[in-house]
Write a protein that holds these residues in place. Structure first.
Motif, PDB file in Angstrom:
ATOM      1  N   LYS A 200       0.836  -1.207   0.000  1.00 28.90           N
ATOM      2  CA  LYS A 200       0.000   0.000   0.000  1.00 28.90           C
ATOM      3  C   LYS A 200       0.866   1.251   0.000  1.00 28.90           C
ATOM      4  O   LYS A 200       0.602   2.222  -0.730  1.00 28.90           O
ATOM      5  CB  LYS A 200      -0.914  -0.003   1.232  1.00 28.90           C
ATOM      6  CG  LYS A 200      -1.720   1.298   1.431  1.00 28.90           C
ATOM      7  CD  LYS A 200      -2.620   1.606   0.241  1.00 28.90           C
ATOM      8  CE  LYS A 200      -3.645   2.686   0.561  1.00 28.90           C
ATOM      9  NZ  LYS A 200      -3.062   4.011   0.840  1.00 28.90           N
ATOM     10  N   ASP A 204       1.148   4.279  -2.873  1.00 27.30           N
ATOM     11  CA  ASP A 204       0.963   5.698  -2.568  1.00 27.30           C
ATOM     12  C   ASP A 204       2.107   6.560  -3.083  1.00 27.30           C
ATOM     13  O   ASP A 204       1.917   7.744  -3.370  1.00 27.30           O
ATOM     14  CB  ASP A 204       0.859   5.903  -1.048  1.00 27.30           C
ATOM     15  CG  ASP A 204      -0.448   5.396  -0.470  1.00 27.30           C
ATOM     16  OD1 ASP A 204      -1.419   5.238  -1.234  1.00 27.30           O
ATOM     17  OD2 ASP A 204      -0.496   5.136   0.749  1.00 27.30           O
ATOM     18  N   ARG A 209      -1.011   6.136 -13.236  1.00 27.66           N
ATOM     19  CA  ARG A 209      -2.195   6.436 -14.056  1.00 27.66           C
ATOM     20  C   ARG A 209      -2.101   5.889 -15.478  1.00 27.66           C
ATOM     21  O   ARG A 209      -1.065   5.931 -16.105  1.00 27.66           O
ATOM     22  CB  ARG A 209      -2.420   7.946 -14.140  1.00 27.66           C
ATOM     23  CG  ARG A 209      -2.920   8.565 -12.857  1.00 27.66           C
ATOM     24  CD  ARG A 209      -3.511   9.921 -13.089  1.00 27.66           C
ATOM     25  NE  ARG A 209      -2.547  10.867 -13.648  1.00 27.66           N
ATOM     26  CZ  ARG A 209      -2.894  12.029 -14.204  1.00 27.66           C
ATOM     27  NH1 ARG A 209      -4.151  12.370 -14.297  1.00 27.66           N
ATOM     28  NH2 ARG A 209      -1.960  12.834 -14.666  1.00 27.66           N
ATOM     29  N   HIS A 229      -8.959  -5.417  -2.106  1.00 29.15           N
ATOM     30  CA  HIS A 229      -8.473  -4.143  -1.539  1.00 29.15           C
ATOM     31  C   HIS A 229      -7.590  -3.432  -2.560  1.00 29.15           C
ATOM     32  O   HIS A 229      -7.728  -2.221  -2.780  1.00 29.15           O
ATOM     33  CB  HIS A 229      -7.661  -4.406  -0.271  1.00 29.15           C
ATOM     34  CG  HIS A 229      -8.493  -4.574   0.961  1.00 29.15           C
ATOM     35  ND1 HIS A 229      -8.065  -4.196   2.206  1.00 29.15           N
ATOM     36  CD2 HIS A 229      -9.727  -5.095   1.139  1.00 29.15           C
ATOM     37  CE1 HIS A 229      -8.997  -4.469   3.106  1.00 29.15           C
ATOM     38  NE2 HIS A 229     -10.016  -5.026   2.489  1.00 29.15           N
ATOM     39  N   ARG A 231      -7.539  -3.785  -5.757  1.00 27.34           N
ATOM     40  CA  ARG A 231      -8.347  -3.306  -6.895  1.00 27.34           C
ATOM     41  C   ARG A 231      -8.950  -1.936  -6.590  1.00 27.34           C
ATOM     42  O   ARG A 231      -8.964  -1.044  -7.444  1.00 27.34           O
ATOM     43  CB  ARG A 231      -9.464  -4.292  -7.205  1.00 27.34           C
ATOM     44  CG  ARG A 231      -9.030  -5.579  -7.885  1.00 27.34           C
ATOM     45  CD  ARG A 231     -10.252  -6.339  -8.363  1.00 27.34           C
ATOM     46  NE  ARG A 231      -9.937  -7.680  -8.812  1.00 27.34           N
ATOM     47  CZ  ARG A 231      -9.485  -7.983 -10.034  1.00 27.34           C
ATOM     48  NH1 ARG A 231      -9.276  -7.021 -10.908  1.00 27.34           N
ATOM     49  NH2 ARG A 231      -9.246  -9.245 -10.371  1.00 27.34           N
ATOM     50  N   GLY A 232      -9.461  -1.767  -5.376  1.00 25.35           N
ATOM     51  CA  GLY A 232     -10.040  -0.475  -5.010  1.00 25.35           C
ATOM     52  C   GLY A 232      -9.007   0.636  -4.969  1.00 25.35           C
ATOM     53  O   GLY A 232      -9.258   1.754  -5.431  1.00 25.35           O
ATOM     54  N   ILE A 233      -7.836   0.326  -4.439  1.00 23.93           N
ATOM     55  CA  ILE A 233      -6.747   1.316  -4.403  1.00 23.93           C
ATOM     56  C   ILE A 233      -6.323   1.666  -5.820  1.00 23.93           C
ATOM     57  O   ILE A 233      -6.128   2.840  -6.166  1.00 23.93           O
ATOM     58  CB  ILE A 233      -5.560   0.758  -3.601  1.00 23.93           C
ATOM     59  CG1 ILE A 233      -5.950   0.533  -2.139  1.00 23.93           C
ATOM     60  CG2 ILE A 233      -4.354   1.704  -3.694  1.00 23.93           C
ATOM     61  CD1 ILE A 233      -4.987  -0.356  -1.372  1.00 23.93           C
ATOM     62  N   ALA A 235      -8.034   1.504  -8.566  1.00 25.24           N
ATOM     63  CA  ALA A 235      -9.046   2.323  -9.248  1.00 25.24           C
ATOM     64  C   ALA A 235      -8.870   3.795  -8.889  1.00 25.24           C
ATOM     65  O   ALA A 235      -8.976   4.678  -9.749  1.00 25.24           O
ATOM     66  CB  ALA A 235     -10.448   1.837  -8.876  1.00 25.24           C
ATOM     67  N   GLU A 236      -8.610   4.065  -7.621  1.00 25.73           N
ATOM     68  CA  GLU A 236      -8.407   5.452  -7.202  1.00 25.73           C
ATOM     69  C   GLU A 236      -7.139   6.035  -7.821  1.00 25.73           C
ATOM     70  O   GLU A 236      -7.070   7.246  -8.088  1.00 25.73           O
ATOM     71  CB  GLU A 236      -8.322   5.522  -5.677  1.00 25.73           C
ATOM     72  CG  GLU A 236      -8.172   6.928  -5.115  1.00 25.73           C
ATOM     73  CD  GLU A 236      -9.344   7.838  -5.451  1.00 25.73           C
ATOM     74  OE1 GLU A 236      -9.154   9.069  -5.410  1.00 25.73           O
ATOM     75  OE2 GLU A 236     -10.449   7.333  -5.749  1.00 25.73           O
ATOM     76  N   LEU A 237      -6.149   5.175  -8.076  1.00 26.82           N
ATOM     77  CA  LEU A 237      -4.900   5.624  -8.710  1.00 26.82           C
ATOM     78  C   LEU A 237      -5.001   5.656 -10.228  1.00 26.82           C
ATOM     79  O   LEU A 237      -4.018   5.924 -10.915  1.00 26.82           O
ATOM     80  CB  LEU A 237      -3.754   4.686  -8.301  1.00 26.82           C
ATOM     81  CG  LEU A 237      -3.390   4.704  -6.814  1.00 26.82           C
ATOM     82  CD1 LEU A 237      -2.384   3.605  -6.495  1.00 26.82           C
ATOM     83  CD2 LEU A 237      -2.836   6.060  -6.408  1.00 26.82           C
ATOM     84  N   GLU A 238      -6.200   5.387 -10.756  1.00 31.98           N
ATOM     85  CA  GLU A 238      -6.471   5.394 -12.202  1.00 31.98           C
ATOM     86  C   GLU A 238      -5.706   4.321 -12.951  1.00 31.98           C
ATOM     87  O   GLU A 238      -5.300   4.508 -14.095  1.00 31.98           O
ATOM     88  CB  GLU A 238      -6.218   6.774 -12.800  1.00 31.98           C
ATOM     89  CG  GLU A 238      -7.105   7.862 -12.223  1.00 31.98           C
ATOM     90  CD  GLU A 238      -6.947   9.188 -12.925  1.00 31.98           C
ATOM     91  OE1 GLU A 238      -7.018   9.219 -14.163  1.00 31.98           O
ATOM     92  OE2 GLU A 238      -6.736  10.192 -12.218  1.00 31.98           O
TER      93      GLU A 238
END
Length: 301
Positions: A200, A204, A209, A229, A231-233, A235-238
């Motif tokens: 994680k 970060d 992207r 988990h 996958r969700g991270i 998606a937020e990172l494009e």
């Protein structure tokens, strides 16, 4: 604004003597700070170039339309931006341009550069086995494969004010290294129903992207909860994660961990890996072409 042509400006800044580095830093900071508001008015992105001798700064700016450009130019945020950079500038020339042609190099057909990222640093980890296995398979698929072991990267916790200069340098080097690749595969160990903290933290620290990622989970229920988990991270990172993932259940994990079997001995894992790599190849090529046609900065922040 549908159907209107993109408005592109080439802005050439000549800094006052001794202010070249300061102007570059301020412009980069300003773009990062203002892009949310600018995007809402139709700004598509900036490309920032610095002359090799430091004499000028060139910023290519794109808007959805001429009207979008004028709306942003009339905004109080842009007026405040001009006030902040004015003391550093000797002169600025702004030239509207239109696209007359675009050409791609033969590198478009070059192999995709894939990073296999070992996402656990724990003693006695299992991660080396799936990392090595998928790297060999990816090379057979035609990827140009490199391994990145998070044990070798001394990243601070993201945003840690106590980070040392050495850690900050490592973080910068890691970010630059990650940017070199067209696609990624992460090994995802599941601990306490989630991925490792080091994975994680690494996610970060870098820019991912418009790039695809494959996931190999192991642990409870084949690492499925940790993979979700990630996958969700992602998606937020494009990022685009592949529909197919590899899940190494405990029944597969145990004999491999003991050295009694290889991951390649399990037909269902081989099938999952093949499907994931096929998808990664397609998405990698498609997104590479898209990034070259429209850089991420122009595609919206």
């Amino acid at each position: 604004m549908t159907g209107q042509s993109i408005e592109t400006l080439i802005n050439t800044f000549t800094p006052k003597s001794g202010n070249a580095e300061a102007l570059l830093k301020v412009q980069l900071d300003e773009i990062a700070k203002l892009r949310g508001k600018a995007t809402r008015t139709g700004w598509l992105g900036n490309e920032v170039y610095r002359a090799a001798d430091g004499s000028r700064l060139v910023i290519v700016t794109r808007f959805q339309s001429k009207e979008a450009k004028e709306e942003w130019a009339a905004s109080p945020e842009f007026a405040a931006h001009l006030t902040r950079i004015a003391p550093l500038i000797e002169s600025v020339d702004s030239l509207p341009v239109t696209l007359a042609g675009a050409f791609r190099s033969v590198g478009e057909a070059a192999p995709l550069r894939l990073a296999v990222i070992t996402g656990s640093t724990r003693d006695g980890r299992f991660a080396d086995k799936p990392a090595g296995w998928i790297a060999r398979k990816a090379a057979q698929h035609g990827f140009e494969v490199s391994g990145i072991d998070l044990r070798d990267v001394t990243l601070p916790f993201f945003g840690d004010p106590q980070a040392s200069d050495a850690q900050k340098q490592a973080a910068g080097a890691f970010r630059a290294r990650i940017a070199e690749f067209d696609a990624y595969v992460f090994t995802v160990a599941e601990y306490n129903h989630g991925p490792t903290a080091v994975l994680k933290n690494a996610l970060d620290h870098a820019e991912w992207r418009r790039k695809p990622a494959g996931l190999i989970g192991y642990g409870g229920v084949g690492g499925a909860r940790a993979v979700e988990h990630v996958r969700g991270i992602a998606a937020e990172l494009e990022m685009v994660t592949m529909q197919a993932a590899v899940h190494i259940n405990f029944g597969d994990y145990l004999p491999v961990a003991k050295g009694e079997k290889q991951l390649s001995d399990f037909a269902h894992l081989e099938t999952s890996a093949e499907k994931m790599l096929d998808q990664l190849l397609w998405w990698g090529r498609s997104l590479r072409s898209a990034r070259r046609a429209v850089p991420a900065e122009q595609a919206g922040a």
